[in-house]
Design a protein around this motif. Structure first.
Motif, short mmCIF file in Angstrom:
data_model
loop_
_atom_site.label_atom_id
_atom_site.label_comp_id
_atom_site.label_asym_id
_atom_site.label_seq_id
_atom_site.Cartn_x
_atom_site.Cartn_y
_atom_site.Cartn_z
N THR A 198 8.05 -25.20 25.43
CA THR A 198 8.35 -23.77 25.50
C THR A 198 7.31 -22.85 24.88
OG1 THR A 198 9.60 -23.84 23.42
CG2 THR A 198 10.84 -24.25 25.45
N ALA A 200 4.36 -20.43 23.93
CA ALA A 200 3.47 -19.55 24.69
C ALA A 200 2.01 -19.83 24.38
CB ALA A 200 3.80 -18.09 24.37
N ALA A 240 0.25 -11.11 24.40
CA ALA A 240 1.17 -11.87 25.25
C ALA A 240 0.56 -13.21 25.60
CB ALA A 240 1.49 -11.09 26.52
N SER A 244 6.51 -17.07 30.51
CA SER A 244 7.81 -16.86 29.88
C SER A 244 7.99 -17.67 28.60
CB SER A 244 8.92 -17.23 30.87
OG SER A 244 8.78 -18.58 31.30
N SER A 246 7.44 -18.86 24.56
CA SER A 246 7.49 -18.10 23.31
C SER A 246 7.13 -19.02 22.16
CB SER A 246 8.89 -17.52 23.09
OG SER A 246 9.85 -18.56 22.96
#
Length: 451
Positions: A198, A200, A240, A244, A246
């Protein structure tokens, strides 16, 4: 040239945070050397059709046929397959692509996955393309089985004990995941600080010479944890990341055999390690969540390995940071599959390896096209500096250093802040651009290096 070679030998005798030479197992317990196996399957070998698929069919198959054959075995056959040398070599040295594995895994029923995980954990745990949380469960099962087995030799038990200790994390630190475990020979392992499924931002740390699983895995994993902490501290500054996802994850990737005194002058291990690194990154690109921002941080001989991988045409990275690099045959940053302007090079004061160009072109040279980190100003801290500059070949990722802070900034997408620190007006007379206050998000432990 000989002086540089001598420096290379001396400076690389210790890890980034280890000050002792790895313990040598007793002679009677030394494992047999394992040769690197060249790809055995130039094209997938079809599993027998029209009859029962057996262990022999799987052992001689490759690509998708290898995976489908595994899925067709019953529990007893899976156990035998997982212990078959040929199957182990396929999984560890010549596996199907991560994309092929990911499609296969998604297509399995839940009970089929459970059977594979229960009966062949050493296979499931080392296939790039299988979810990392699943690989962690599988590899931990292999680890504990090996530790509990009375037939495990002393050298292998020591290796497994080091891996077990590396998985222990302090309260408040991220979970650690065992994503690679190869017990052959001197072993290979990779441990993630944080969730690779997961995150990022993912940073893969590649070690240099004299790193072994038995000797340095615990300290190397703690070093990855230090980088993860620094990135977490700087999270408010992050841009960013990947899609999607994180959070951040840092991989202590001891996924290749590093050189020792017998082969320190050869590039053979770097070339083999580059192929393994390419596969590891391929796995990250194929995860179910959008691919992460992928950062590679490589020290010493590991930088040579990483640059070979990134010049191969089979691997890409969003950033590359090399520390104490002896160079490679890559002539320019433009030859690396790295985002434009995101190649960074660090050389510490009194590091005899950085800038030597021993294995070819120095990536910190003026013509290479990298951003050279401001690390080599001297032993003493400059007045007002928040972080100390690293000293020598093995200090780059120690808490409290400017190099660890810079690497963390790069890993969260803020290479622009690092470039501000080193940008000088060579042509227009401008002075050094000052750092902004929000760059210095410092924790007390940053100023108290780990023993």
């Amino acid at each position: 040239m000989l002086l540089v070679a001598a420096a290379l030998l001396t400076a690389s005798m210790h890890s980034l945070g280890v000050v002792e030479v790895p313990d040598v197992p007793p002679a009677h317990a030394a494992p047999a050397a394992v040769a690197v196996v060249a790809p055995r399957h130039p094209a997938p070998v079809p599993v027998a059709t029209g009859g029962h698929t057996g262990v022999e069919d799987v052992a001689t198959a490759g690509g998708r046929a290898f995976l489908d054959g595994l899925g067709a075995l019953d529990a007893d056959e899976l156990g035998r397959a997982a212990a078959d040398r040929r199957v182990v070599e396929t999984v560890q040295d010549d596996p199907p692509s991560a994309a092929t594995v990911a499609r296969w895994w998604v297509g399995l029923h839940g009970d089929e996955r459970d059977l594979l995980l229960r009966c062949a954990p050493s296979v499931v745990g080392n296939l790039d393309g299988v979810p990392y949380a699943v690989r962690d469960v599988a590899n931990r099962a292999t680890l504990m089985t090996g530790l509990a087995d009375d037939d495990t030799g002393a050298a292998e038990a020591a290796m497994l004990g080091q891996v077990r200790d590396s998985l222990v994390h302090e309260p408040g630190d991220p979970q650690r995941y065992l994503v690679t475990l190869d017990t052959r020979g001197s072993g290979r392992a990779a441990i993630s600080i944080g969730d690779l499924d997961t995150a990022a931002d993912v940073t893969v740390v590649v070690p240099g010479m004299f790193f072994t699983v038995t000797g340095q895995m615990t300290d190397f994993t703690d070093t990855a944890n230090d980088l993860s902490r620094e990135q977490a501290t700087l999270a408010p500054l992050a841009t960013a990341g990947g899609g999607s996802g994180s959070g951040v994850a840092v991989v202590a990737w001891m996924g290749y055999r590093t050189p020792d005194l017998s082969n320190i002058l050869s590039l053979g291990l770097a070339e083999t390690g580059a192929v393994r690194l390419e596969r590891a990154v391929d796995g990250l690109r194929e995860r179910p969540v959008d691919p992460p921002r992928l950062n590679v941080v490589a020290h010493s001989y590991g930088s040579t390995t990483a640059m070979i991988a990134l010049a191969s045409g089979r691997m890409t990275a969003d950033t590359l940071t090399v520390l104490g690099s002896p160079g490679s045959d890559v002539r320019s940053a433009a030859d690396l599959a790295v985002t434009d302007g995101e190649v960074f090079v660090g050389g510490a004061h009194s590091d005899p390896i950085a800038g030597s160009g021993y294995f070819g072109t120095d990536p910190g040279g003026a013509s290479f096209g990298s951003t050279v980190l401001d690390l080599a100003g001297g032993v003493q801290d400059a007045a007002g500096d928040v972080f100390r500059r690293p000293v020598g070949h093995n200090d780059y990722l120690e808490p409290g250093t400017a190099s660890l802070h810079d690497v963390a900034l790069i890993g969260i997408g803020r290479g622009d802040l690092v470039r501000e620190q080193v940008r000088r007006g060579d042509h227009d007379g401008d002075s050094v651009v000052g750092a902004t206050p929000d760059m210095y998000l410092v924790r007390p432990q940053d100023l108290q290096p780990r023993d």
